[in-house]
Design a protein around this motif. Structure first.
Motif, PDB file in Angstrom:
ATOM      1  N   SER A   2     -12.510 -29.657  31.610  1.00  0.00           N
ATOM      2  CA  SER A   2     -12.810 -30.912  32.157  1.00  0.00           C
ATOM      3  C   SER A   2     -13.812 -30.916  33.421  1.00  0.00           C
ATOM      4  O   SER A   2     -14.596 -31.690  33.345  1.00  0.00           O
ATOM      5  CB  SER A   2     -11.498 -31.717  32.741  1.00  0.00           C
ATOM      6  N   TYR A 218      -9.771 -36.760  24.399  1.00  0.00           N
ATOM      7  CA  TYR A 218      -8.664 -35.961  23.796  1.00  0.00           C
ATOM      8  C   TYR A 218      -9.092 -34.461  24.312  1.00  0.00           C
ATOM      9  O   TYR A 218      -8.158 -33.638  24.522  1.00  0.00           O
ATOM     10  CB  TYR A 218      -8.458 -35.981  22.289  1.00  0.00           C
ATOM     11  N   LYS A 220     -11.140 -33.737  26.626  1.00  0.00           N
ATOM     12  CA  LYS A 220     -11.496 -33.353  28.100  1.00  0.00           C
ATOM     13  C   LYS A 220     -10.071 -32.983  28.535  1.00  0.00           C
ATOM     14  O   LYS A 220     -10.032 -32.412  29.824  1.00  0.00           O
ATOM     15  CB  LYS A 220     -11.985 -34.497  28.435  1.00  0.00           C
ATOM     16  N   THR A 221      -9.077 -33.501  28.262  1.00  0.00           N
ATOM     17  CA  THR A 221      -7.907 -33.369  28.891  1.00  0.00           C
ATOM     18  C   THR A 221      -6.998 -32.329  28.651  1.00  0.00           C
ATOM     19  O   THR A 221      -5.621 -31.988  29.030  1.00  0.00           O
ATOM     20  CB  THR A 221      -6.704 -34.836  28.552  1.00  0.00           C
ATOM     21  N   GLY A 222      -7.318 -31.225  28.131  1.00  0.00           N
ATOM     22  CA  GLY A 222      -6.824 -29.757  27.863  1.00  0.00           C
ATOM     23  C   GLY A 222      -7.832 -28.596  27.328  1.00  0.00           C
ATOM     24  O   GLY A 222      -8.887 -28.820  26.995  1.00  0.00           O
ATOM     25  N   GLU A 223      -7.250 -27.737  27.515  1.00  0.00           N
ATOM     26  CA  GLU A 223      -8.131 -26.505  27.069  1.00  0.00           C
ATOM     27  C   GLU A 223      -8.010 -26.387  25.508  1.00  0.00           C
ATOM     28  O   GLU A 223      -7.328 -26.866  24.904  1.00  0.00           O
ATOM     29  CB  GLU A 223      -7.314 -25.128  27.506  1.00  0.00           C
ATOM     30  N   ASP A 225      -7.676 -24.960  22.663  1.00  0.00           N
ATOM     31  CA  ASP A 225      -6.479 -23.891  21.887  1.00  0.00           C
ATOM     32  C   ASP A 225      -6.638 -24.236  20.615  1.00  0.00           C
ATOM     33  O   ASP A 225      -7.272 -25.207  19.886  1.00  0.00           O
ATOM     34  CB  ASP A 225      -5.372 -23.934  22.696  1.00  0.00           C
ATOM     35  N   GLN A 227      -4.344 -25.247  18.517  1.00  0.00           N
ATOM     36  CA  GLN A 227      -3.528 -26.489  18.149  1.00  0.00           C
ATOM     37  C   GLN A 227      -4.446 -27.634  18.197  1.00  0.00           C
ATOM     38  O   GLN A 227      -4.456 -28.529  17.576  1.00  0.00           O
ATOM     39  CB  GLN A 227      -2.126 -26.487  18.902  1.00  0.00           C
ATOM     40  N   ARG A 228      -4.886 -27.978  19.319  1.00  0.00           N
ATOM     41  CA  ARG A 228      -5.824 -28.984  19.781  1.00  0.00           C
ATOM     42  C   ARG A 228      -7.189 -29.100  18.833  1.00  0.00           C
ATOM     43  O   ARG A 228      -7.424 -30.207  18.478  1.00  0.00           O
ATOM     44  CB  ARG A 228      -6.431 -28.560  21.292  1.00  0.00           C
TER      45      ARG A 228
END
Length: 364
Positions: A2, A218, A220-223, A225, A227-228
């Motif tokens: 982020s 979506y 921005k709120t996590g690394e 990886d 799965q994302r």
């Protein structure tokens, strides 16, 4: 993630601008250089490669908003922020209008709408909704806009009878553009006048930008990886399938920005975004070629304006003809036509490449 600028977002934005330069060059140079049909927009119903470019850019406009306005969302829509957003949208609209005037003057039937005008309006509306609404409300708004627009397009057309979405202009959305814009629409002749960047088509375009907002949120709120990235690609696949299925009831028509068109092009763009996110931000690959679209992506509006002025003179030049003639000695005509188009792309890239090297980002 982020706190940093996404390379994938900039590169995908750059690829869409390169696509704009390519398809616009193909359209302008079609009389002198035979273009591949996929580089020209579909006449009405249908989808070509050229038709993916602008909606992909719109989705990237939306995806950039959570990164640009994350702090503003926590503070709410203040008067100062609203004024700043309106100024940016108005400037984009004005630049688009001035580009038109610089080429055609001020005729009585001057086209008011256009690519930058639609981007300006869409950006302002999407930014305000991002600040005011929760992600779930944004999703509901995008869905509601697409469904409502479907119903709008199917309403009886006062000046043409029953809606027929396979006939250019014979839909209620185009009718409203005729009613409001009058002679200032883009396509002024038979069967019925319409504008591919008209006022009513801004509704599904806004929905597309909001899909981009959700994608940006979506990511921005996590690394980034595996799965994302897979979930982003899965969402794109679902939209693509939905759009294809929807097209049997609501045909894919770029010129009215039909809801099925939004779903198909958004789905395809999200899949490409997921691939680039995996390669550039998750794996941190940095092949040298990435510098080319990256320069376009970080100064996208500058590149768009530059190509507008370069395209005509370059394609009419002796250098473009010489390139094409040389190409035809070893290549089929349509393949050789890519050489003068590539010349426009490279000449547009050169100034923004210098800007990238110097760290200059011209924000509109």
């Amino acid at each position: 993630m982020s706190k940093q600028r996404l390379m994938s977002l900039d590169v995908l934005r750059g690829l869409t601008v390169i696509g704009m330069v390519l398809v616009n060059s193909a359209a302008v140079g079609a009389g002198a250089f035979p273009a591949f049909p996929i580089l020209l927009h579909a006449d009405w119903v249908g989808l070509t490669l050229a038709d993916f470019v602008f909606p992909a850019f719109i989705l990237m406009v939306g995806a950039s908003i959570p990164f640009a306005l994350s702090s503003a969302k926590s503070e709410g829509l203040t008067g100062e922020l609203a004024l700043r957003l309106l100024k940016r949208g108005a400037l984009l609209f004005l630049i688009g209008l001035l580009l038109t005037i610089s080429f055609v003057g001020l005729p009585d039937d001057l086209r008011i709408m256009g690519v930058l005008q639609r981007i300006g309006i869409t950006f302002v509306l999407a930014a305000i909704l991002f600040i005011k609404l929760s992600p779930r409300q944004i999703a509901a708004t995008a869905t509601g806009l697409l469904v409502a627009y479907w119903g709008l397009c199917l309403m009886p057309v006062p000046d043409a009878g029953a809606a027929n979405l396979h006939v250019p202009g014979q839909d209620f959305s185009s009718y409203l553009d005729r009613l409001i814009l009058g002679a200032h629409v883009y396509a002024k002749t038979a069967p019925l006048p319409y504008d591919p960047e008209g006022l009513m088509g801004t509704l599904p375009t806004l929905a597309q930008a909001l899909i981009g907002v959700l994608a940006g949120l979506y990511v921005k709120t996590g690394e980034a990886d595996a799965q994302r990235v897979a979930r982003l690609a899965l969402a794109g696949t679902a939209l693509l399938v939905l759009g294809i299925a929807w097209s049997f009831a609501f045909p894919i028509v770029k010129s009215i920005w039909s809801s099925s068109f939004v779903a198909v092009t958004s789905g395809a763009t999200l899949i490409v975004f997921a691939v680039l996110l995996w390669a550039l931000d998750m794996k941190s690959w940095r092949p040298a070629i990435i510098a080319f679209p990256h320069a376009y992506g970080i100064n996208a509006i500058t590149a768009y304006v530059l190509h507008t002025y370069l395209m005509g003179p370059v394609l009419a030049s002796g250098a473009a003809k010489a390139l094409y003639d040389l190409g035809t000695t070893i290549l089929p005509d349509r393949t050789a036509s890519l050489l003068p188009y590539a010349l426009v792309i490279v000449l547009t890239w050169a100034p923004v490449a210098v800007m990238r090297r110097q760290g200059w980002i011209l924000k509109v």
